[in-house]
Write a protein that holds these residues in place. Structure first.
Motif, PDB file in Angstrom:
ATOM      1  N   VAL A   1      -0.604   8.904  38.446  1.00 14.26           N
ATOM      2  CA  VAL A   1      -1.607   8.540  37.663  1.00 14.26           C
ATOM      3  C   VAL A   1      -0.959   9.471  36.252  1.00 14.26           C
ATOM      4  O   VAL A   1      -0.880   9.041  35.236  1.00 14.26           O
ATOM      5  CB  VAL A   1      -3.035   8.855  37.934  1.00 14.26           C
ATOM      6  CG1 VAL A   1      -3.660   8.885  36.830  1.00 14.26           C
ATOM      7  CG2 VAL A   1      -3.536   7.899  38.994  1.00 14.26           C
ATOM      8  N   ILE A   2      -1.035  10.800  36.593  1.00 10.98           N
ATOM      9  CA  ILE A   2      -0.500  11.622  35.428  1.00 10.98           C
ATOM     10  C   ILE A   2       0.889  11.279  34.892  1.00 10.98           C
ATOM     11  O   ILE A   2       0.945  11.185  33.523  1.00 10.98           O
ATOM     12  CB  ILE A   2      -0.639  13.253  35.816  1.00 10.98           C
ATOM     13  CG1 ILE A   2      -1.976  13.418  36.150  1.00 10.98           C
ATOM     14  CG2 ILE A   2      -0.188  14.135  34.679  1.00 10.98           C
ATOM     15  CD1 ILE A   2      -2.118  15.184  36.686  1.00 10.98           C
ATOM     16  N   GLU A   3       1.543  11.131  35.765  1.00 10.08           N
ATOM     17  CA  GLU A   3       3.076  10.696  35.534  1.00 10.08           C
ATOM     18  C   GLU A   3       3.228   9.484  34.625  1.00 10.08           C
ATOM     19  O   GLU A   3       3.932   9.151  33.376  1.00 10.08           O
ATOM     20  CB  GLU A   3       3.996  10.662  36.719  1.00 10.08           C
ATOM     21  CG  GLU A   3       5.307  10.110  36.500  1.00 10.08           C
ATOM     22  CD  GLU A   3       6.285  11.091  37.292  1.00 10.08           C
ATOM     23  OE1 GLU A   3       5.877  12.619  37.762  1.00 10.08           O
ATOM     24  OE2 GLU A   3       7.596  10.952  37.078  1.00 10.08           O
ATOM     25  N   SER A   4       2.397   8.661  35.312  1.00  8.69           N
ATOM     26  CA  SER A   4       2.268   7.188  34.555  1.00  8.69           C
ATOM     27  C   SER A   4       1.790   7.397  33.044  1.00  8.69           C
ATOM     28  O   SER A   4       2.288   6.736  32.313  1.00  8.69           O
ATOM     29  CB  SER A   4       1.657   5.927  35.439  1.00  8.69           C
ATOM     30  OG  SER A   4       1.621   5.016  34.756  1.00  8.69           O
ATOM     31  N   ILE A   5       0.567   8.085  32.938  1.00  8.62           N
ATOM     32  CA  ILE A   5      -0.074   8.131  31.765  1.00  8.62           C
ATOM     33  C   ILE A   5       1.086   8.863  30.644  1.00  8.62           C
ATOM     34  O   ILE A   5       1.346   8.611  29.572  1.00  8.62           O
ATOM     35  CB  ILE A   5      -1.224   9.134  31.568  1.00  8.62           C
ATOM     36  CG1 ILE A   5      -2.342   8.089  32.421  1.00  8.62           C
ATOM     37  CG2 ILE A   5      -1.864   9.372  30.316  1.00  8.62           C
ATOM     38  CD1 ILE A   5      -3.585   8.518  32.630  1.00  8.62           C
ATOM     39  N   LEU A   6       1.772   9.969  31.145  1.00 11.91           N
ATOM     40  CA  LEU A   6       2.822  10.746  30.401  1.00 11.91           C
ATOM     41  C   LEU A   6       3.677   9.799  29.950  1.00 11.91           C
ATOM     42  O   LEU A   6       4.331   9.947  28.694  1.00 11.91           O
ATOM     43  CB  LEU A   6       3.331  11.934  30.837  1.00 11.91           C
ATOM     44  CG  LEU A   6       2.455  13.110  31.258  1.00 11.91           C
ATOM     45  CD1 LEU A   6       2.985  14.000  32.342  1.00 11.91           C
ATOM     46  CD2 LEU A   6       2.531  13.904  29.913  1.00 11.91           C
ATOM     47  N   GLN A   7       4.236   8.972  30.923  1.00  8.66           N
ATOM     48  CA  GLN A   7       5.372   7.804  30.489  1.00  8.66           C
ATOM     49  C   GLN A   7       4.981   6.990  29.464  1.00  8.66           C
ATOM     50  O   GLN A   7       5.852   6.273  28.579  1.00  8.66           O
ATOM     51  CB  GLN A   7       5.686   6.967  31.860  1.00  8.66           C
ATOM     52  CG  GLN A   7       7.118   7.039  32.088  1.00  8.66           C
ATOM     53  CD  GLN A   7       7.332   7.321  33.640  1.00  8.66           C
ATOM     54  OE1 GLN A   7       6.334   6.824  34.435  1.00  8.66           O
ATOM     55  NE2 GLN A   7       8.636   7.667  34.211  1.00  8.66           N
TER      56      GLN A   7
END
Ligand SMILES: *Cc1c(COP(=O)(O)O)cnc(C)c1O
Length: 361
Positions: free
Chosen positions: A175-181
């Motif tokens: 989730v964090i990775e997708s938001i950062l992306q």
């Protein structure tokens, strides 16, 4: 910056990219500069700052660049001092981020309630509109909803809290990775409780994400809430911008000195943290035995979120026993949040539960 994703290293983040995010008045500002910033040695005669020269504990201004503290902290966390910002509590760090990047009355911030109440207060103080993303039963952000908001609303900031307060869960890495992306602006990851969940920190990934600011604090695991020290970790470009609007003496000399000492006691702090994690397991198990306790949520922090049949009554009842907990039932229906205390305090909490009518297992 959304196209930068995992490709950019900090060095590749040009000032130009950041300039599209930062408020114009902040870019134009000439920061205050004290002579103390220009001089680094010892033993000089300091006639620059109109201090009273007669020695007392506090006759001198604190180091505005907080050099000793940043270098010790940087060594402890494996982060270079130029990637560190120190604030008067993480509340100040968060406020600096809002003030540097969010245009009052124009920019928006994305939050995922239930979460730390100060995000909304700081947004309000800065006249920044709050957009709320949905979370599932497991308190994980709903990604399809989040992606839609990121796209439609283009928030300047996204606030994530992991482990989250008041729910105690980590946010999934995916989730964090997708938001950062996908975030069009900056992503703030509040790791106030990270020392209770070793291994989950995003600090090691900081150089993959030029749009990430990790915020930590000395108020929880480090046992220094009274000293008010918060930390922001980010690219040197972001830290530079935040330093432009930081008050030069925002961290007082007592705090700088005492935290430096405390950092040297890392093993002692780790021992306290281990004890609290053990007590967390003990309390979780015991509280699950009470029929009035419907759910004890798993926690990666130093508190437990529990759902009970009547949170207001439980709160009042414990208060009557001289025990103050946090009634969060307005934010999380049916729930209260209980901080893990000393072993003795936790046993007294359980004794109070035993004395509550209908609380016996
Ligand atoms: C307690 C807490 C803080 C700490 O704030 P300080 O100003 O550093 O004391 C920050 N974020 C969250 C989520 C917290 O629960």
């Amino acid at each position: 910056m959304n196209q930068s994703g995992p490709t950019g290293s900090w060095e590749e983040v040009t000032m130009k990219e950041l300039e599209t995010l930062v408020r114009e008045n902040v870019l134009r500002l000439t920061p205050y500069s004290s002579a103390r910033q220009e001089f680094t040695g010892d033993g000089a005669i300091m006639l620059d700052a109109n201090e009273n020269p007669f020695r007392s504990e506090l006759n001198r201004y604190p180091d505005p660049l907080q050099r000793s503290l940043k270098s010790a902290l940087g060594e402890y966390r494996g982060i270079a001092p130029e990637n560190i910002l120190l604030g008067n509590g993480s509340d100040e760090v968060l406020d600096l981020i809002f003030r540097a990047f969010c245009e009052p009355g124009a920019d928006r911030v994305l939050l995922f309630p239930p979460t730390y109440g100060m995000y909304r207060v700081i947004a309000g103080m800065n006249d920044v509109e709050v957009c709320e993303g949905r979370c599932g039963e497991d308190f994980q952000p709903d990604m399809s909803d989040a992606l839609r908001i990121l796209h439609d609303v283009e928030p300047k900031l996204v606030m994530l809290c992991s482990p989250n307060n008041p729910t105690g869960n980590l946010i999934d890495r995916a989730v964090i990775e997708s938001i950062l992306q996908n975030a069009p602006g900056l992503v703030v990851l509040d790791e106030a409780y990270i020392d209770f969940s070793p291994g989950a920190s995003w600090l090691p990934e900081l150089d993959r994400w030029p749009n990430l600011i990790v915020v930590q604090t000395f108020s929880k695991a480090w046992g220094m809430a009274g000293g008010r020290l918060g930390v922001g970790y980010a690219s040197a470009g972001i830290i530079d911008i935040l330093n432009r609007i930081r008050y030069p003496y925002n961290v007082n000399s007592c705090t700088q000195r005492l935290v430096l000492d405390r950092l040297g006691d890392g093993r002692l702090v780790q021992g306290e943290v281990s004890a609290l994690i053990r007590e967390r397991g003990f309390l979780t198990e015991k509280l699950r035995g009470y029929p009035s306790v419907e759910q004890v949520y798993p926690s990666e922090a130093n508190f437990l979120l529990i759902r009970v049949d009547d949170p207001d009554a439980l709160y009042a009842n414990l208060l009557g026993n001289g025990i103050v907990i946090r009634n969060v039932s307005r934010a999380v229906p049916g729930c209260v949040r209980i901080t893990i205390g000393t072993p003795d305090e936790n046993r007294r909490l359980l004794a109070a539960f035993d004395s509550i009518p209908g609380g016996l297992s």
